[in-house]
Design a protein around this motif. Structure first.
Motif, mmCIF file in Angstrom:
data_model
loop_
_atom_site.group_PDB
_atom_site.id
_atom_site.type_symbol
_atom_site.label_atom_id
_atom_site.label_comp_id
_atom_site.label_asym_id
_atom_site.label_seq_id
_atom_site.Cartn_x
_atom_site.Cartn_y
_atom_site.Cartn_z
ATOM 1 N N PHE A 88 0.900 -1.152 0.340
ATOM 2 C CA PHE A 88 -0.222 0.291 -0.150
ATOM 3 C C PHE A 88 1.352 1.268 0.202
ATOM 4 O O PHE A 88 2.255 1.064 -0.511
ATOM 5 C CB PHE A 88 -0.778 0.251 0.923
ATOM 6 N N TRP A 137 0.196 5.243 4.036
ATOM 7 C CA TRP A 137 -0.754 4.898 5.266
ATOM 8 C C TRP A 137 0.280 4.164 5.855
ATOM 9 O O TRP A 137 0.297 3.602 7.236
ATOM 10 C CB TRP A 137 -1.484 3.427 3.774
ATOM 11 N N SER A 152 -4.995 -4.635 4.847
ATOM 12 C CA SER A 152 -5.392 -4.531 6.690
ATOM 13 C C SER A 152 -4.343 -5.256 7.213
ATOM 14 O O SER A 152 -4.200 -4.243 8.143
ATOM 15 C CB SER A 152 -6.252 -4.730 6.711
ATOM 16 N N LEU A 155 -1.398 -2.919 7.397
ATOM 17 C CA LEU A 155 -1.745 -1.821 8.193
ATOM 18 C C LEU A 155 -0.992 -1.737 9.687
ATOM 19 O O LEU A 155 -1.114 -1.625 10.478
ATOM 20 C CB LEU A 155 -2.324 -1.533 7.633
#
Length: 166
Positions: free
Chosen positions: A62, A66, A130, A133
């Motif tokens: 990503f 982020w 996700s 992250l």
């Protein structure tokens, strides 16, 4: 990645996170019986850093900003309760981590927040993204917490009354 049902992947990752949280609670409770050393402070984030290998897979990648935001949220927000609940004490010329009654509740609360945030974030990014992250968020949290522990340990050992442990 094959044909894995996203719902099963989500359930599996949530159960995995719960298992890891329970393991951390168990390990931390046992660790308070042994003296703190610099090695014991830094090994967890060093071991965790191997998780950055997940970003070799294109599905996990990503934008860099982020990652920066996730790291800073972990550093400034999620590390705070862990820092507040971490205290050292001197016994027999060595430093020990005091058992915190709130540590288990803080860790389970962080897991709950992570699960709720995961539900929200999965609407906008893929499950692998996700996961990446949240890994970076957790890494920021752990590094800040351990950096705090290291500073506190060094302050206690520099007083001259304690000998630093290897």
């Amino acid at each position: 990645m094959g044909n894995i049902n996203p719902s099963l992947l989500h359930i599996g990752s949530t159960l995995g996170a719960l298992f890891m949280a329970l393991m951390v609670i168990f390990i931390r409770l046992k660790a308070s019986a042994r003296p703190v050393t610099i090695r014991k402070i830094w090994i967890p984030p060093l071991g965790m850093s191997t998780g950055f290998a997940m970003f070799v897979a294109p599905a996990v990648r990503f934008p860099l900003w982020w990652a920066a935001v996730a790291f800073l949220i972990g550093w400034f927000i999620f590390a705070y309760p862990l820092i507040r609940s971490t205290h050292f004490e001197q016994r027999d010329g060595q430093i020990y981590a005091q058992r915190s009654k709130s540590f288990a509740f803080i860790l389970l609360g962080l897991l709950l927040v992570r699960t709720l945030l995961h539900e929200f974030i999965n609407r906008y990014v893929s499950i692998p993204q996700s996961g990446g992250l949240f890994f970076i968020l957790a890494f920021g949290m752990i590094v800040h917490w351990r950096f705090f522990m290291f500073k506190r340990y060094k302050a206690m050992t520099s007083s001259g009354s304690l000998l630093p442990q290897p």
